[in-house]
Design a protein around this motif. Structure first.
Motif, PDB file in Angstrom:
ATOM      1  N   ASN A 158      -3.550   0.877   5.800  1.00 32.03           N
ATOM      2  CA  ASN A 158      -4.206   1.939   5.143  1.00 32.03           C
ATOM      3  C   ASN A 158      -3.754   3.096   4.645  1.00 32.03           C
ATOM      4  O   ASN A 158      -3.993   4.170   3.885  1.00 32.03           O
ATOM      5  CB  ASN A 158      -5.441   2.487   6.079  1.00 32.03           C
ATOM      6  N   GLY A 159      -2.158   2.917   4.228  1.00 25.87           N
ATOM      7  CA  GLY A 159      -1.570   3.854   3.661  1.00 25.87           C
ATOM      8  C   GLY A 159      -1.375   5.222   4.392  1.00 25.87           C
ATOM      9  O   GLY A 159      -0.606   6.211   3.999  1.00 25.87           O
ATOM     10  N   VAL A 160      -1.342   5.254   5.767  1.00 28.81           N
ATOM     11  CA  VAL A 160      -1.104   6.254   6.707  1.00 28.81           C
ATOM     12  C   VAL A 160      -0.279   5.755   7.775  1.00 28.81           C
ATOM     13  O   VAL A 160      -0.748   4.744   8.535  1.00 28.81           O
ATOM     14  CB  VAL A 160      -2.354   7.157   6.958  1.00 28.81           C
ATOM     15  N   PHE A 161       0.746   6.468   8.250  1.00 28.24           N
ATOM     16  CA  PHE A 161       1.484   5.977   9.490  1.00 28.24           C
ATOM     17  C   PHE A 161       0.696   6.855  10.651  1.00 28.24           C
ATOM     18  O   PHE A 161       1.057   8.112  10.734  1.00 28.24           O
ATOM     19  CB  PHE A 161       2.845   6.467   9.310  1.00 28.24           C
ATOM     20  N   ASP A 162       0.198   5.935  11.539  1.00 25.42           N
ATOM     21  CA  ASP A 162      -0.349   6.624  12.776  1.00 25.42           C
ATOM     22  C   ASP A 162       0.614   7.233  13.803  1.00 25.42           C
ATOM     23  O   ASP A 162       1.220   5.926  14.307  1.00 25.42           O
ATOM     24  CB  ASP A 162      -1.502   6.007  13.486  1.00 25.42           C
ATOM     25  N   LYS A 169       1.026  -1.347  -0.051  1.00 30.81           N
ATOM     26  CA  LYS A 169       0.221  -0.079  -0.072  1.00 30.81           C
ATOM     27  C   LYS A 169       0.886   1.223   0.022  1.00 30.81           C
ATOM     28  O   LYS A 169       1.526   1.350   0.658  1.00 30.81           O
ATOM     29  CB  LYS A 169      -0.788   0.069   1.184  1.00 30.81           C
ATOM     30  N   PRO A 170       0.676   2.166  -0.961  1.00 29.95           N
ATOM     31  CA  PRO A 170       1.479   3.430  -0.923  1.00 29.95           C
ATOM     32  C   PRO A 170       1.135   4.292   0.116  1.00 29.95           C
ATOM     33  O   PRO A 170      -0.109   4.165   0.588  1.00 29.95           O
ATOM     34  CB  PRO A 170       1.275   4.121  -2.377  1.00 29.95           C
ATOM     35  N   ILE A 171       2.079   4.833   0.490  1.00 28.98           N
ATOM     36  CA  ILE A 171       1.805   6.100   1.628  1.00 28.98           C
ATOM     37  C   ILE A 171       1.395   7.219   1.162  1.00 28.98           C
ATOM     38  O   ILE A 171       1.621   7.718  -0.021  1.00 28.98           O
ATOM     39  CB  ILE A 171       2.954   6.263   2.741  1.00 28.98           C
ATOM     40  N   TYR A 224       8.390   3.039  11.954  1.00 31.79           N
ATOM     41  CA  TYR A 224       6.526   3.049  11.850  1.00 31.79           C
ATOM     42  C   TYR A 224       6.291   1.649  11.069  1.00 31.79           C
ATOM     43  O   TYR A 224       7.100   1.275  10.143  1.00 31.79           O
ATOM     44  CB  TYR A 224       6.114   4.212  11.121  1.00 31.79           C
ATOM     45  N   ILE A 225       5.075   0.977  11.382  1.00 27.27           N
ATOM     46  CA  ILE A 225       4.524  -0.131  10.680  1.00 27.27           C
ATOM     47  C   ILE A 225       3.330   0.284  10.337  1.00 27.27           C
ATOM     48  O   ILE A 225       2.465   0.580  11.365  1.00 27.27           O
ATOM     49  CB  ILE A 225       4.970  -1.456  11.311  1.00 27.27           C
ATOM     50  N   ASP A 226       2.891   0.148   9.086  1.00 28.66           N
ATOM     51  CA  ASP A 226       1.294   0.514   8.736  1.00 28.66           C
ATOM     52  C   ASP A 226       0.635  -0.882   9.139  1.00 28.66           C
ATOM     53  O   ASP A 226       0.292  -1.574   8.178  1.00 28.66           O
ATOM     54  CB  ASP A 226       1.515   0.860   7.039  1.00 28.66           C
ATOM     55  N   PHE A 227       0.377  -1.067  10.137  1.00 26.81           N
ATOM     56  CA  PHE A 227      -0.130  -2.255  10.583  1.00 26.81           C
ATOM     57  C   PHE A 227      -1.566  -2.515  10.014  1.00 26.81           C
ATOM     58  O   PHE A 227      -2.000  -3.501   9.723  1.00 26.81           O
ATOM     59  CB  PHE A 227      -0.465  -2.154  12.327  1.00 26.81           C
ATOM     60  N   ASP A 228      -2.294  -1.409   9.843  1.00 31.78           N
ATOM     61  CA  ASP A 228      -3.654  -1.627   9.339  1.00 31.78           C
ATOM     62  C   ASP A 228      -3.694  -1.387   7.873  1.00 31.78           C
ATOM     63  O   ASP A 228      -4.815  -1.589   7.167  1.00 31.78           O
ATOM     64  CB  ASP A 228      -4.703  -0.704  10.210  1.00 31.78           C
TER      65      ASP A 228
END
Length: 561
Positions: free
Chosen positions: A413-417, A332-334, A407-411
């Motif tokens: 969704n293309g967004v680092f929370d 998934k692209p950020i 960071y790891i995009d666990f969900d």
């Protein structure tokens, strides 16, 4: 008096020619030599690589294998419609790629040996998304670009780093051709031995058979020097003959191309006398690496290019960028681009040197100015972990005191929370730091997720998409990798055996479906390449018939835990 002014005029013409990227009497001029000299001075790793490959061994060159090289065109336009001005059309770029292939195949009227080197548009991005091989960027917002274009090599580097989708550092597995509005000092230039190619838009719209700009610059990427390489400007404003006592180690390092003076390329006349040899230029006037009327490569040049691909840069050809990625491979692209605050015009080594995390073991260029503030390694550097377990991540950087965040995009969704997906957040003195990452229970198991690592020195904390930097050294660097979280550990593999030739870091190469770990015994029966800048390890290694290791620069292999 008239004669005196004529001499002064000619001297001035030579000086301007030298300063402006070696302009010659023909339409082609190339800024490669000063570009390479600049990088050799600033980059010790590149300097070592160039020195090591100048006398490339050619005794056991494979002349049969077809080397297919993935190509990415990056068009830096100034807002025009496609096909207008600097926004070169797809049809023109396709024609230039076809012209490049005809020249390298020796198809008439380009009657030279078939190099068996072929160029194709890349089919995937560095993030493993499907791609058509042509990227268009509106660079009209870059200061002075619309009216001046690229006015120096530093401007070209800054332009490439401003839009980091394809930074094309050394050892990437694709060739980037950057089409720019204009280049004030040359028709084009390239980094010798596998680096950037810059060409002006006008050259990419010229469909005449006499247009050898791209063939010339790509020749540099494949380790060819100018046929006059080594010719020096003398105190009397004339050029010397290159040293050529041993043509394999001097001049252009090719034995079947005679040395000649820079500025004396034969004027497209085979009968014109080469003052360095006292003989007619012959076919040298038609050589693609000359400035005269390029149309052919010599047999020695073809052998040198193939030797370079075979021994020094094997992963540039026949790699994953020639295949369309499956849905399982695509990350998934950020949603954000990496932004930087304070920058530096000096190549300070303030980026990431080394990352080690399970099957990921990557060394990379750590000068944000030269190598880019963002580097995407997620398509070729992946690892598996098991949900609910903890793992050690090692980061090496030279910062004296800097933020290090992961960071790891666990969900996915293309967004680092920043609150829930930042798994490492610390300030560390320079050197190697080790961080523990705990992998939670998640629903996106079995899918490759983007992992982002960053370092940045400054008073303001960075975020996943912004590096504030500091006034003294500029901003730091961001690198992306891929991690797949499994719900359970895979079965233990007793012996990891090669299934085919390829990269050590490609799980598809191995019978266990995973890259060997320091605890795995390994059996090798194919040609396995250790990628540039990577250190790999196995418990012990057994070689079967046909098994061999190919090392890219700074690739390392060790045995034992």
């Amino acid at each position: 008096m008239t004669q005196r002014y004529l001499v002064l005029f000619l001297v001035l013409l030579v000086l301007l020619s030298r300063a402006n990227g070696q302009q010659t009497q023909t339409g082609l001029s190339c800024g490669t030599d000063p570009y390479v000299a600049q990088r050799i001075e600033a980059d010790s790793a590149y300097r070592a690589f160039v020195l090591a490959t100048r006398s490339t061994p050619t005794e056991k060159v494979d002349n049969e294998t077809l080397y297919r090289i993935p190509v990415v065109f990056v068009v830096y336009h100034v807002g025009e419609a496609i096909g207008t001005g600097s926004n070169v059309s797809d049809a023109d770029l396709s024609y230039q790629l076809d012209l490049l292939n005809r020249r390298y195949a020796g198809v008439a009227p380009f009657n030279s040996p078939n190099s068996n080197i072929q160029f194709e548009l890349a089919k995937r991005t560095p993030g493993c998304a499907p791609f058509g091989g042509i990227l268009r960027i509106n660079a009209s917002g870059v200061p002075n670009y619309s009216n001046q274009g690229v006015t120096s090599h530093d401007v070209g580097t800054a332009l490439a780093n401003s839009f980091p989708d394809y930074p094309n550092k050394m050892f990437d597995n694709f060739l980037v051709i950057r089409v720019v509005n204009t280049i004030s000092f040359a028709s084009g230039y390239a980094l010798i031995n596998g680096g950037n190619v810059f060409v002006n838009a006008t050259g990419m719209k010229d469909r005449s058979d006499g247009n050898f700009l791209l063939a010339h610059e790509v020749g540099h990427v494949l380790s060819l020097f100018h046929t006059f390489y080594g010719s020096q400007l003398q105190s009397n404003y004339t050029f010397s003959c290159p040293a050529n006592a041993n043509p394999n180690t001097e001049g252009d390092y090719v034995a079947d191309t005679d040395p000649h003076k820079e500025g004396n390329s034969g004027f497209c006349s085979p009968g014109y006398v080469n003052t360095c040899t006292g003989q007619p230029f012959g076919n040298l006037v038609y050589n693609n690496m000359n400035y005269s009327c390029g149309s052919v490569f010599s047999a020695g040049q073809v052998t040198r290019m193939r030797a370079f691909l075979q021994t020094s840069y094997p992963t540039l050809a026949n790699n994953i960028y020639l295949t369309t990625p499956s849905s399982a491979e695509a990350l998934k692209p950020i949603s954000c681009q990496v932004g930087v605050g304070l920058t530096s015009s000096v190549g300070y080594r303030k980026g990431i040197q080394h990352v080690q995390f399970e099957q990921i073991n990557r060394q990379s260029g750590d000068s944000p100015h030269n190598d880019g503030y963002y580097q995407d390694f997620s398509c070729s550097n992946k690892t598996d972990v098991v949900m609910g377990q903890s793992y050690q991540l090692s980061i090496t950087a030279l910062y004296t005191y800097a933020y290090r965040q992961v960071y790891i995009d666990f969900d996915n969704n293309g967004v680092f929370d920043e609150a829930t997906e930042r798994v490492v957040g610390s300030t560390v003195y320079g050197g190697t730091s080790v961080h523990t990452i705990n992998f939670p229970t998640i629903s996106t198991t079995g899918t490759y997720l983007r992992m982002r690592i960053l370092v940045d020195e400054g008073n303001t904390p960075p975020t996943a998409c912004y590096l504030p930097g500091n006034a003294a050294y500029g901003a730091g660097q961001v690198e992306d990798y891929a991690v797949r979280i499994l719900s359970t550990a895979p079965p233990v593999c007793v012996l990891n055996t090669t299934l085919r030739s390829g990269l050590w870091t490609d799980p598809a190469v191995w019978s266990c479906g995973s890259v060997p770990t320091p605890a795995d015994p390994v059996s090798i029966g194919h040609a396995i390449t250790i990628p540039a800048g990577q250190a790999v390890c196995a418990l012990h290694i057994h070689f079967n018939t046909g098994g061999r290791i190919v090392y890219e620069p700074m690739g390392k292999l060790s045995q034992g835990q």
